[in-house]
Scaffold this motif. Structure first.
Motif, PDB file in Angstrom:
ATOM      1  N   ILE A 181       0.855  -1.180   0.000  1.00 22.00           N
ATOM      2  CA  ILE A 181       0.000   0.000   0.000  1.00 22.00           C
ATOM      3  C   ILE A 181       0.896   1.236   0.000  1.00 22.00           C
ATOM      4  O   ILE A 181       1.815   1.345   0.823  1.00 22.00           O
ATOM      5  CB  ILE A 181      -0.900   0.051   1.254  1.00 22.00           C
ATOM      6  N   LEU A 182       0.631   2.153  -0.917  1.00 22.20           N
ATOM      7  CA  LEU A 182       1.239   3.483  -0.858  1.00 22.20           C
ATOM      8  C   LEU A 182       0.216   4.411  -0.225  1.00 22.20           C
ATOM      9  O   LEU A 182      -0.908   4.532  -0.725  1.00 22.20           O
ATOM     10  CB  LEU A 182       1.601   3.973  -2.266  1.00 22.20           C
ATOM     11  N   LEU A 183       0.592   5.056   0.866  1.00 20.56           N
ATOM     12  CA  LEU A 183      -0.333   5.903   1.618  1.00 20.56           C
ATOM     13  C   LEU A 183       0.250   7.294   1.775  1.00 20.56           C
ATOM     14  O   LEU A 183       1.363   7.461   2.292  1.00 20.56           O
ATOM     15  CB  LEU A 183      -0.601   5.285   2.999  1.00 20.56           C
ATOM     16  N   VAL A 193      -9.647   9.142   3.669  1.00 20.82           N
ATOM     17  CA  VAL A 193      -8.732   8.607   2.652  1.00 20.82           C
ATOM     18  C   VAL A 193      -9.526   7.990   1.510  1.00 20.82           C
ATOM     19  O   VAL A 193     -10.509   7.274   1.729  1.00 20.82           O
ATOM     20  CB  VAL A 193      -7.790   7.551   3.282  1.00 20.82           C
ATOM     21  N   PHE A 194      -9.098   8.286   0.286  1.00 23.92           N
ATOM     22  CA  PHE A 194      -9.577   7.554  -0.887  1.00 23.92           C
ATOM     23  C   PHE A 194      -8.667   6.349  -1.088  1.00 23.92           C
ATOM     24  O   PHE A 194      -7.439   6.499  -1.172  1.00 23.92           O
ATOM     25  CB  PHE A 194      -9.527   8.434  -2.134  1.00 23.92           C
ATOM     26  N   LEU A 195      -9.273   5.159  -1.174  1.00 23.42           N
ATOM     27  CA  LEU A 195      -8.521   3.924  -1.440  1.00 23.42           C
ATOM     28  C   LEU A 195      -8.884   3.432  -2.826  1.00 23.42           C
ATOM     29  O   LEU A 195     -10.072   3.223  -3.136  1.00 23.42           O
ATOM     30  CB  LEU A 195      -8.876   2.847  -0.417  1.00 23.42           C
ATOM     31  N   GLY A 196      -7.884   3.243  -3.675  1.00 25.19           N
ATOM     32  CA  GLY A 196      -8.165   2.724  -5.006  1.00 25.19           C
ATOM     33  C   GLY A 196      -6.972   2.012  -5.606  1.00 25.19           C
ATOM     34  O   GLY A 196      -5.819   2.325  -5.292  1.00 25.19           O
ATOM     35  N   TYR A 197      -7.248   1.066  -6.466  1.00 25.69           N
ATOM     36  CA  TYR A 197      -6.192   0.377  -7.199  1.00 25.69           C
ATOM     37  C   TYR A 197      -5.655   1.256  -8.316  1.00 25.69           C
ATOM     38  O   TYR A 197      -6.365   2.087  -8.884  1.00 25.69           O
ATOM     39  CB  TYR A 197      -6.729  -0.893  -7.841  1.00 25.69           C
ATOM     40  N   ASN A 198      -4.400   1.020  -8.680  1.00 30.81           N
ATOM     41  CA  ASN A 198      -3.840   1.569  -9.911  1.00 30.81           C
ATOM     42  C   ASN A 198      -3.513   0.414 -10.852  1.00 30.81           C
ATOM     43  O   ASN A 198      -3.406  -0.740 -10.434  1.00 30.81           O
ATOM     44  CB  ASN A 198      -2.602   2.422  -9.615  1.00 30.81           C
ATOM     45  N   LEU A 242      -4.595   9.620   0.269  1.00 27.62           N
ATOM     46  CA  LEU A 242      -4.743   8.616  -0.785  1.00 27.62           C
ATOM     47  C   LEU A 242      -4.014   7.349  -0.389  1.00 27.62           C
ATOM     48  O   LEU A 242      -2.860   7.393   0.054  1.00 27.62           O
ATOM     49  CB  LEU A 242      -4.158   9.121  -2.110  1.00 27.62           C
ATOM     50  N   ALA A 243      -4.701   6.220  -0.538  1.00 29.21           N
ATOM     51  CA  ALA A 243      -4.077   4.903  -0.404  1.00 29.21           C
ATOM     52  C   ALA A 243      -4.278   4.179  -1.719  1.00 29.21           C
ATOM     53  O   ALA A 243      -5.401   4.116  -2.235  1.00 29.21           O
ATOM     54  CB  ALA A 243      -4.705   4.106   0.740  1.00 29.21           C
ATOM     55  N   ILE A 265     -12.974   5.884   1.761  1.00 32.83           N
ATOM     56  CA  ILE A 265     -13.891   5.847   0.621  1.00 32.83           C
ATOM     57  C   ILE A 265     -13.217   5.029  -0.474  1.00 32.83           C
ATOM     58  O   ILE A 265     -12.116   5.369  -0.919  1.00 32.83           O
ATOM     59  CB  ILE A 265     -14.176   7.272   0.112  1.00 32.83           C
ATOM     60  N   VAL A 266     -13.846   3.953  -0.908  1.00 34.52           N
ATOM     61  CA  VAL A 266     -13.231   3.085  -1.911  1.00 34.52           C
ATOM     62  C   VAL A 266     -13.587   3.590  -3.312  1.00 34.52           C
ATOM     63  O   VAL A 266     -14.731   3.959  -3.584  1.00 34.52           O
ATOM     64  CB  VAL A 266     -13.624   1.608  -1.708  1.00 34.52           C
ATOM     65  N   PHE A 267     -12.578   3.617  -4.176  1.00 34.29           N
ATOM     66  CA  PHE A 267     -12.701   4.195  -5.513  1.00 34.29           C
ATOM     67  C   PHE A 267     -12.169   3.216  -6.548  1.00 34.29           C
ATOM     68  O   PHE A 267     -11.225   2.463  -6.293  1.00 34.29           O
ATOM     69  CB  PHE A 267     -11.887   5.501  -5.583  1.00 34.29           C
TER      70      PHE A 267
END
Length: 425
Positions: A122-124, A135-140, A197-198, A260-262
């Motif tokens: 995880i990059l936070l 925090v917005f959590l989302g995959y790249n 951001l995570a 918040i999951v994105f």
């Protein structure tokens, strides 16, 4: 048996096999509204047995579970078991990252099952000066190092899809791709507005290819098993599961208030399923998620079940393939997936040029799911006409149609942060 009969039987077997696997040639995508078939939208407030649901308690006790179980077993697939162990380790931290604007942490999450392990990072980033931040959590799509030009962000070692434009070759990320997707992540603006951001590279959870041997699924296999069982999870469910394992860490970080999951595109599908399966996420954002995400299946507009199962046979459960080119027999539709997230805040976003993802189908899903939000006294989408471009509707359930193509833009993030400030922060 004649020679012709000998030829026909193997051909019939091959055709039957290809049909079962959803690998037959698919009809051309429809982009003409006049050719959308007549269909009936399953009522989220009527049970499979025909009983009417009139309040939130009945929804919780009678309807929500049966919808969830259908999606779990017949579409995304069921997680087969619990982990044996999981762990977290902060492997790098800088309290003055991004020219002093942020605290940066890089956390390795370890998952263990059947004496097999999988790790992901995880990059936070958290804004300095805030005691606690949402925090917005989302995959790249290609590695944590692609979302920023920060030279300290670790480059993933997992399999990576080749992309000449992003300078990725030999299925391996390198320094050359650092920062190539910065435009999709308004990190400075998030930090300036008090958000963190995570992000996680989704290929560390499950490499996005039709091969179940080298990702999360393989941890759970019995002896000699090589792929999930018919009703077990495909890659979208595995990616959703990974978001929940990231949440295991984030909910215990004392500098984070809520998450918040994105997700965008296929990862928007994963974000929706993560939101449906894990109510620890305080809000859910689906950006251009299309077929298998927010768009209605039964419209058969743009990408269809047949197309998606043919192009990406690993994304959904094997049981979902029986609905390829047979949307009319599917007893649910994606507005019911959105309804599973109620009463938590949900934002669905489309792009006007992204016809493959069926923007109108995404909008209609929010409309049809709104009656479930109404059971909780939450406001959904009550606009009866397709909304104007670049005119967001922001309630507990929100929607916008953005100018442009299939992408994540600064405009999108501006809307998400404005909405989160009122509904999901």
């Amino acid at each position: 048996m004649t020679p012709n009969q000998k030829t026909v039987k193997p051909l019939l077997f091959i055709l039957l096999t290809l049909t079962t696997l959803g690998l037959m040639a698919q009809p051309e995508a429809n982009y003409d509204e006049t050719k959308v078939p007549k269909f009936s939208v399953p009522d989220p407030l009527t049970t499979f047995s025909g009983e009417a649901i009139t309040d939130s308690q009945e929804w919780e006790e009678k309807r929500k579970l049966e919808i969830y179980q259908f999606f779990e077993k017949q579409i995304y697939g069921k997680v087969p078991a619990l982990l044996d162990e999981y762990s977290f380790k902060v492997i790098e931290q800088d309290n003055q990252a991004l020219e002093g604007k942020a605290q940066r942490k890089q956390i390795t999450v370890g998952l263990k099952k059947n004496n097999r392990t999988l790790n992901f990072n995880i990059l936070l980033y958290l804004p300095n000066g805030n005691e606690k931040a949402p925090v917005f959590l989302g995959y790249n799509f290609h590695g944590n190092h692609t979302v920023t030009d920060d030279p300290n962000v670790i480059i993933p070692e997992a399999w990576n899809e080749n992309n000449a434009d992003l300078k990725i070759s030999s299925n391996k990320a390198t320094e050359a791709s650092r920062g190539v997707r910065m435009h999709r992540w308004s990190i400075d603006k998030m930090l300036d507005n008090g958000y963190g951001l995570a992000t996680v590279y989704y290929g560390e959870i499950d490499p996005d290819k039709n091969d179940f041997s080298d990702g999360l699924h393989s941890l759970f296999y019995a002896e000699e098993q090589t792929k999930p069982k018919t009703n077990e999870w495909g890659s979208i469910a595995a990616w959703a599961y990974g978001l929940s394992r990231a949440m295991d860490y984030l909910e215990n970080d004392t500098n984070i208030s809520n998450v918040i999951v994105f997700g965008h595109s296929r990862l928007g599908k994963a974000a929706l399923w993560a939101g449906a399966t894990d109510d620890r996420f305080s809000g859910v954002i689906s950006n251009n998620s299309g077929c298998g995400g927010a768009a209605l299946f039964k419209r058969k507009f743009g990408e269809t079940i047949g197309h998606i199962n043919n192009s990406f046979p690993h994304w959904f459960s094997e049981s979902f393939k029986k609905y390829s080119n047979k949307e009319e027999i599917l007893p649910v539709d994606q507005h019911q997936l959105l309804a599973l997230i109620a009463p938590r805040p949900l934002y669905v976003a489309s792009a006007v040029e992204d016809e493959w993802a069926d923007p109108k189908g995404e909008f209609l899903s929010t409309q049809y799911a709104s009656k479930v939000y109404g059971l909780y006294g939450k406001k959904g989408i009550d606009l009866t006409e397709f909304p104007e471009t670049d005119r967001p509707i922001q309630q507990t359930m929100a929607y916008h149609m953005r100018s442009g193509k299939h992408d994540v833009t600064a405009y999108d993030w501006d809307q998400y942060m404005t909405w989160a400030e009122t509904f999901a922060k």
